[in-house]
Design an enzyme around this catalytic site. Structure first.
Site, short mmCIF file in Angstrom:
data_model
loop_
_atom_site.label_atom_id
_atom_site.label_comp_id
_atom_site.label_asym_id
_atom_site.label_seq_id
_atom_site.Cartn_x
_atom_site.Cartn_y
_atom_site.Cartn_z
N GLU A 1 0.66 -0.80 -0.17
CA GLU A 1 0.24 0.03 -0.20
C GLU A 1 0.79 1.06 0.39
O GLU A 1 2.11 1.25 0.65
CB GLU A 1 -0.67 0.02 1.14
N GLU B 1 -4.48 -6.02 3.01
CA GLU B 1 -2.51 -7.20 2.92
C GLU B 1 -3.08 -8.37 3.27
O GLU B 1 -2.07 -8.98 2.15
CB GLU B 1 -3.26 -6.83 5.08
N GLN C 1 1.91 -2.33 5.34
CA GLN C 1 1.87 -0.48 6.52
C GLN C 1 2.88 -0.23 7.69
O GLN C 1 3.63 0.97 7.76
CB GLN C 1 1.01 0.07 6.42
N PHE C 2 1.99 -1.23 8.59
CA PHE C 2 2.39 -1.41 10.06
C PHE C 2 2.41 -2.65 10.61
O PHE C 2 1.37 -3.56 10.15
CB PHE C 2 2.00 -0.33 10.59
N ILE D 1 -0.85 -6.43 9.63
CA ILE D 1 -0.33 -8.06 9.43
C ILE D 1 -2.24 -9.13 9.78
O ILE D 1 -2.35 -10.40 8.85
CB ILE D 1 0.70 -8.32 10.15
N PRO E 1 -4.57 -9.35 9.11
CA PRO E 1 -5.56 -9.56 7.97
C PRO E 1 -4.78 -10.91 6.78
O PRO E 1 -5.57 -11.94 6.49
CB PRO E 1 -6.09 -8.16 7.47
N HIS F 1 -0.62 1.31 16.03
CA HIS F 1 0.56 1.23 14.99
C HIS F 1 2.27 0.91 15.92
O HIS F 1 2.96 1.40 15.05
CB HIS F 1 0.60 2.85 14.04
C1 LIG Z 1 -5.83 -3.09 7.79
C2 LIG Z 1 -5.31 -1.82 7.50
N1 LIG Z 1 -3.88 -1.39 6.67
C3 LIG Z 1 -3.67 -0.82 6.39
C4 LIG Z 1 -3.90 0.79 7.11
C5 LIG Z 1 -2.69 1.73 7.32
N2 LIG Z 1 -4.31 3.10 6.71
C6 LIG Z 1 -4.92 4.00 7.43
S1 LIG Z 1 -5.80 4.50 6.33
C7 LIG Z 1 -5.64 3.96 5.63
C8 LIG Z 1 -5.78 4.53 4.25
C9 LIG Z 1 -8.01 4.45 4.15
O1 LIG Z 1 -7.85 4.78 2.91
P1 LIG Z 1 -9.58 5.16 2.94
O2 LIG Z 1 -10.33 3.30 3.15
O3 LIG Z 1 -10.11 5.34 1.74
O4 LIG Z 1 -10.36 6.37 3.71
P2 LIG Z 1 -10.25 7.33 3.92
O5 LIG Z 1 -8.64 7.82 4.71
O6 LIG Z 1 -10.04 7.47 3.05
O7 LIG Z 1 -10.56 8.07 4.95
C10 LIG Z 1 -4.52 3.29 5.20
C11 LIG Z 1 -4.65 2.01 3.99
C12 LIG Z 1 -4.80 0.32 8.27
N3 LIG Z 1 -5.27 1.63 8.68
N4 LIG Z 1 -5.82 -0.95 7.58
#
Ligand SMILES: Cc1ncc(C[n+]2csc(CCOP(=O)(O)OP(=O)(O)O)c2C)c(N)n1
Lengths: 325, 360
Positions: free
Chosen positions: A29, A60, A82-83, A87, A89, A129
């Site tokens: 990601e 993930e 990403q963090f 992991i 999922p 995180h």
């Molecule tokens: C399972 C998971 N993977 C990665 C992340 C890291 N992360 C936090 S917000 C985000 C993007 C989320 O995008 P979206 O669902 O479109 O929501 P938005 O932030 O645009 O409101 C990511 C990858 C996470 N929180 N949870």
């Protein structure tokens, strides 16, 4: 020789390997266009193209699951999570397939793949995180789990990980991504997986730790030195398989053992290390082998973080108790 | 039914109001008084003030990482306004307007982003789950909450939020599928703000719209202009009523835009063009609703400026209180894991307290 911090070393090392080996692909990601939320892959998509360095959808399980397929079909995927706290999922894929494919197929298939991720806490981040997965990953048969504490080690270990014919989990202590710089050779070198490193020799007590805590432990060592205590400080570097020999040899010499880790205490990596010290150096022990570990609580979000993570002073106090037992 | 006219396969976006605040379809304007629209508008303003203040404080180093809502206020406030008293709200993490609409006070919200778990300890009468950082995982809880309403024979409806990125994760598909199979009274709202951090909507799925994922789950869906407060209200209202009648779940795609950064740790100039952001500024949900209300004669520029000032001050005051609360109490990190602290935790706690006394 260039002077680099941990994150730029990761970037440089991926660059070296993408250049050298066409079968290496890097993804996750935000990994491609942006170059990663920590900038670990900055510039790599531009240099190697979208086929080899790319963004994935947010999933993930699919990141790790597709890496399995790529590895089966001749690539050497380096997937980024990403963090470490995200992991989970992918845990199904890791336990059910990543760790088992070679054994399941009795060697017919194997998975030369790396899963890298920022790991550990102390960065005043949101929930999930700051996680320590030492046990959650180290406990799975069929996985190698590595965690460097310096830029120099990061390069050598990451090259070993990518070139390994079996899956390697590469945990990057995010707290020290930019904490300090070090000279890192431009040329190719590897550091063997499964080898701990004695950072400082000593005769009074063996202290084993890894990741960001290595630097705190070295500060603790200074406090101990002022009080005339000679600690031997060992950076484990590989969580699984553990370098048994280095630890046993050290404890046989010092007669005392302390393991320090961020992860929660119960069923943590400290328990494993103490078990192997008991097995290999029992008759040399002059004090109970001891864990200085996280409390058995969910890692607090920032305003409570300082309660959870140990500073040098607390480490030194714990080590002293063992020395003066 | 709106979901028939604007269903996932119609490739049309439901709008009531255009970018200037002019009404496009008078017959579709929901039956609400101007006073009620004004209340919703005020919540949008309050959300924006709270956002701006948080960002400002973050720059001063007083607030930690913060995820702004700017540009998405109509999607949040419009949907929450359609909820009734006993309904449940299941958030992701970027729905401040919805939370404020449901009676969560800003102090809790700021406390959360300030880094204290007590920010998730809502009062008993607030039917809202905590922020869920693992993307899309909360949707399963939403379906479960809704299934429980069914099982217990209660008529409460659950409204759950997710981002565009969240639709790529297995949890999303699983939740929609469960909701359909169990006819759960749940409304899923995708805030499609076009980005998941740096990853654009186009790279997230090959599907032309996100709402078309409803088709596979066999549930109704609707694509809505997420910057149109009235359309968001009307679409959510219809979905909630359908759920309450026992006719099951709905998927709503709120087509909107994140005008700010993903969080304060993000630099959006690395992955998107300023021009794109500018075109979306013209579609600002707050601006168009203001124009509408002024046009109706129930609001004025002067009142607007004054209220913004008030909200700004209020936000700062709330933050000062949060800031004064200081660090998380040591016992708090131990005492909430179980109803009663087990002996090993008690021991760890006491040992540490003793250590602290020794070093002092
Ligand atoms: C399972 C998971 N993977 C990665 C992340 C890291 N992360 C936090 S917000 C985000 C993007 C989320 O995008 P979206 O669902 O479109 O929501 P938005 O932030 O645009 O409101 C990511 C990858 C996470 N929180 N949870």
């Amino acid at each position: 020789m260039a002077v680099m911090n941990l994150i730029s070393t990761i970037n440089h090392t991926l660059d070296v390997e993408l250049e050298r080996d066409d079968s290496v692909v890097v993804f996750g990601e935000d990994v491609g266009l942006e170059g990663g939320v920590f900038r670990a892959t900055v510039g790599l998509q531009k240099k190697y193209g979208e086929k080899r360095v790319f963004d994935t959808p947010l999933a993930e399980s699919a990141i790790v699951g597709t890496a399995v397929g790529m590895a089966i079909n001749g690539l050497r995927p380096v997937a980024e999570i990403q963090f470490s706290g995200f992991i989970y999922p992918a845990y199904n894929q890791i336990i059910s397939h990543v760790a088992r494919m070679r054994n399941r197929t009795r060697g017919r298939l194997h998975l030369p793949m790396v899963i890298r991720m920022p790991h550990g806490g102390g960065i005043k981040a949101l929930e999930h995180h700051s996680e320590s997965l030492d046990t959650l990953l180290g406990h799975i048969p069929g996985l190698k789990v590595v965690t460097p504490s310096t830029p120099y080690d990061a390069k050598g270990l990451l090259l070993s990980a990518i070139r390994d014919d079996d899956p390697v989990i590469f945990l990057e202590p995010s707290k020290i991504y930019r904490a300090f710089k070090q000279e890192v050779p431009e040329e190719d070198y590897t550091i063997p997986i499964g080898k701990a490193k004695v950072l400082k020799e000593g005769t009074d007590v063996t202290v084993v730790t890894w990741g960001a805590y290595v630097h705190e432990a070295l500060k603790a060592d200074k406090l101990l030195t002022e009080e005339g205590i000679q600690a031997e400080i060992i950076d484990l570097r590989t969580i699984s398989p553990i370098d048994r020999d280095t630890i046993i040899e050290s404890v046989q010499k010092t007669g005392r053992f302390v393991v320090i880790h961020e992860a929660a205490k119960s069923f943590g990596p400290g328990a494993e290390l103490i078990a192997l010290v008991n097995e290999g150096a029992f008759l040399h022990l002059e004090a109970p082998p001891t864990r200085l570990a996280g409390f058995d609580v969910t890692i607090p979000i920032p305003r409570g973080e300082h309660h959870y993570f140990m500073d040098a002073q607390r480490m030194a106090a714990g080590i002293k108790k063992v020395v003066h037992y | 039914m709106l979901t028939e006219q604007y269903g996932p396969l119609q490739k049309k976006m439901f709008q009531i109001m255009d970018e200037t605040g002019a009404i496009l379809s008078p017959d579709l304007v929901p039956d609400r008084s101007e006073e009620e629209w004004l209340q919703s508008y005020k919540l949008m303003l309050k959300t924006r003030s709270a956002d701006n203040k948080a960002l400002q404080l973050q720059r001063q180093g007083r607030m930690l990482t913060y995820a702004p809502n700017t540009g998405q206020e109509a999607a949040q406030v419009g949907s929450a306004a359609a909820m009734e008293k006993g309904d449940w709200l299941v958030p992701a993490f970027r729905e401040l307007g919805a939370w404020l609409s449901r009676g969560v006070d800003l102090e809790r919200v700021y406390l959360y982003w300030y880094g204290n778990e007590l920010g998730s300890q809502f009062p008993e009468d607030v039917r809202m789950l905590p922020i869920s950082v693992p993307i899309a995982s909360q949707l399963q809880h939403a379906v479960g909450v809704a299934m429980a309403s069914n099982i217990k024979g209660e008529s409460d409806v659950t409204v759950a939020y997710v981002g565009d990125g969240g639709t790529s994760i297995g949890d999303f598909s699983e939740a929609l599928n469960f909701a359909g199979v169990f006819n759960a009274p749940v409304v899923f709202i995708i805030q499609n703000n076009q980005y998941a951090i740096s990853v654009s909507r186009q790279k997230q799925t090959k599907a032309e719209t996100l709402v078309q994922k409803a088709v596979a789950a066999g549930i109704p869906g609707i694509l809505v202009d997420g910057n149109d407060l009235m359309a968001m209200y009307a679409a959510t209202k219809e979905a909630i009523e359908r759920a309450r009648r026992g006719e099951g779940p709905t998927l709503i795609e709120a087509y909107t835009y994140r005008l700010g950064a993903h969080t304060t740790s993000d630099d959006p100039t690395k992955y998107r063009e300023d021009e794109e952001v500018e075109t979306w500024r013209d579609k600002d949900p707050v601006k168009r609703m203001k124009a509408y209300l002024i046009g109706k004669g129930v609001w004025s520029e002067e009142e607007d400026a004054k209220l913004i000032e008030e909200y700004d001050e209020e936000a700062l005051e709330v933050f000062r209180k949060v800031e004064a609360s200081g660090e998380t109490k040591l016992e708090d990190i131990f005492k909430y894991h179980f109803r009663e602290m087990p002996p090993h935790l008690q021991e760890q706690y006491e040992e540490y307290v003793q250590y602290l006394e020794e070093v002092e």
